[in-house]
Design a protein around this motif. Structure first.
Motif, PDB file in Angstrom:
ATOM      1  N   SER A 296       0.840  -1.191   0.000  1.00 49.77           N
ATOM      2  CA  SER A 296       0.000   0.000   0.000  1.00 49.77           C
ATOM      3  C   SER A 296       0.879   1.245   0.000  1.00 49.77           C
ATOM      4  CB  SER A 296      -0.891   0.004   1.244  1.00 49.77           C
ATOM      5  OG  SER A 296      -0.082   0.140   2.415  1.00 49.77           O
TER       6      SER A 296
ATOM      7  N   GLN B  86       2.785   1.612   3.241  1.00 44.62           N
ATOM      8  CA  GLN B  86       3.846   0.617   3.355  1.00 44.62           C
ATOM      9  C   GLN B  86       5.028   0.974   2.459  1.00 44.62           C
ATOM     10  OE1 GLN B  86       1.435  -2.789   2.388  1.00 44.62           O
ATOM     11  NE2 GLN B  86       1.162  -3.372   4.539  1.00 44.62           N
TER      12      GLN B  86
ATOM     13  N   LEU C  27      -2.992   9.524   1.282  1.00 39.65           N
ATOM     14  CA  LEU C  27      -3.145   8.321   2.095  1.00 39.65           C
ATOM     15  C   LEU C  27      -4.441   8.394   2.900  1.00 39.65           C
ATOM     16  CD1 LEU C  27       0.448   7.783   3.577  1.00 39.65           C
ATOM     17  CD2 LEU C  27      -0.536   6.774   1.513  1.00 39.65           C
TER      18      LEU C  27
ATOM     19  N   GLU D 150      -3.549   4.520   6.871  1.00 36.30           N
ATOM     20  CA  GLU D 150      -2.206   4.576   6.319  1.00 36.30           C
ATOM     21  C   GLU D 150      -1.450   5.808   6.826  1.00 36.30           C
ATOM     22  OE1 GLU D 150      -0.732   2.249   3.518  1.00 36.30           O
ATOM     23  OE2 GLU D 150      -1.794   1.387   5.211  1.00 36.30           O
TER      24      GLU D 150
END
Length: 264
Positions: free
Chosen positions: A159, A162, A188, A192
């Protein structure tokens, strides 16, 4: 305006020497003043937010610290010594890394390979030591409390948050002492964004310095120790987050004090 900066400078003078210092940093593009006489300090173990409206000079300031652009005047000092940051490689050599929004990850490689890209661990002087890189990657990701499915996962499977974490971890692995982050939570989702903010906290706890450009005032007040406010190419304030308010920072960004003076 001078009181805003002056008070912070008196506080700075009473503290240990900074890792990064700029003096009278200036940049022009033809007749346009992008940055004018900016003095700034950043110490290891602190998060400094750089805030301001579009065109305020934030990105110009960061680009000179990252080695992408060079100042027309002024100095940059690392540990009290003047340095020339004429390329990103020069910035890396003195411990400065930039985490760009595109993150520069190779989708076809896994996390471990991206972390060691260009600096692969070797055995027998030639062969890549895959096992060692996997082990070191796992240890680093665990230490930074980054939530990843596996260090064997392809970058394309990660993602946005990440991917951001992998780019940050790579900078840490390469010994960076100061990380520059441009709008790290832009685009995001809430979950996130929370992961990225937590990662920045971990960096501070490990003693890294972090400069964050952000338009998200809520994130700034949750995360940063200080906020440097830029307007029209100048640093107009350097504030302790504990000693200011959101309304005050927003007022400085939009020039409310100047507008009030004009109507007085």
């Amino acid at each position: 305006m001078s009181n805003e900066v002056g008070g912070a400078e008196r506080l700075e003078a009473a503290r240990p020497a900074p890792f990064l210092e700029t003096r009278d940093l200036s940049k022009r593009y033809d007749h346009v003043v992008a940055l004018e006489a900016v003095d700034a300090t950043v110490r290891e173990g602190e998060v400094v937010a750089v805030v301001g409206d579009n065109g305020a000079g934030k990105s110009t300031f960061i680009s000179m610290l990252s080695g992408l652009n060079q100042p027309d005047a002024g100095e940059i000092l690392i540990d009290g010594q003047q340095v020339t940051l004429d390329s990103p490689s020069a910035a890396h050599r003195v411990g400065i890394a930039t985490v760009f929004q595109d993150l520069a990850l190779i989708n076809e490689l896994d996390v471990a390979a991206n972390l060691f890209l260009g600096q692969e661990r070797r055995r027998l002087g030639m062969l890549a030591d895959r096992r060692r890189m996997l082990d070191e990657s796992s240890a680093l990701i665990s230490r930074l409390r980054v939530g990843l499915p596996s260090v064997r996962a392809l970058a394309s499977e990660l993602s946005g948050g990440q991917r951001q974490a992998v780019a940050v971890a790579r900078a840490v692995l390469r010994g960076s002492r100061l990380l520059l982050m441009d709008e790290p939570t832009a685009a995001l989702g809430i979950r996130e964004s929370r992961r990225v903010l937590n990662l920045i906290r971990e960096l501070r706890e490990e003693g890294h310095a972090v400069i964050v450009i952000s338009h998200n005032i809520a994130d700034v007040f949750e995360l940063a120790d200080r906020a440097m406010v830029f307007r029209l190419g100048r640093k107009v304030a350097d504030l302790s987050i504990r000693e200011t308010t959101r309304d005050h920072v927003v007022g400085l960004i939009v020039g409310a004090d100047d507008q009030a003076g004009a109507h007085a």
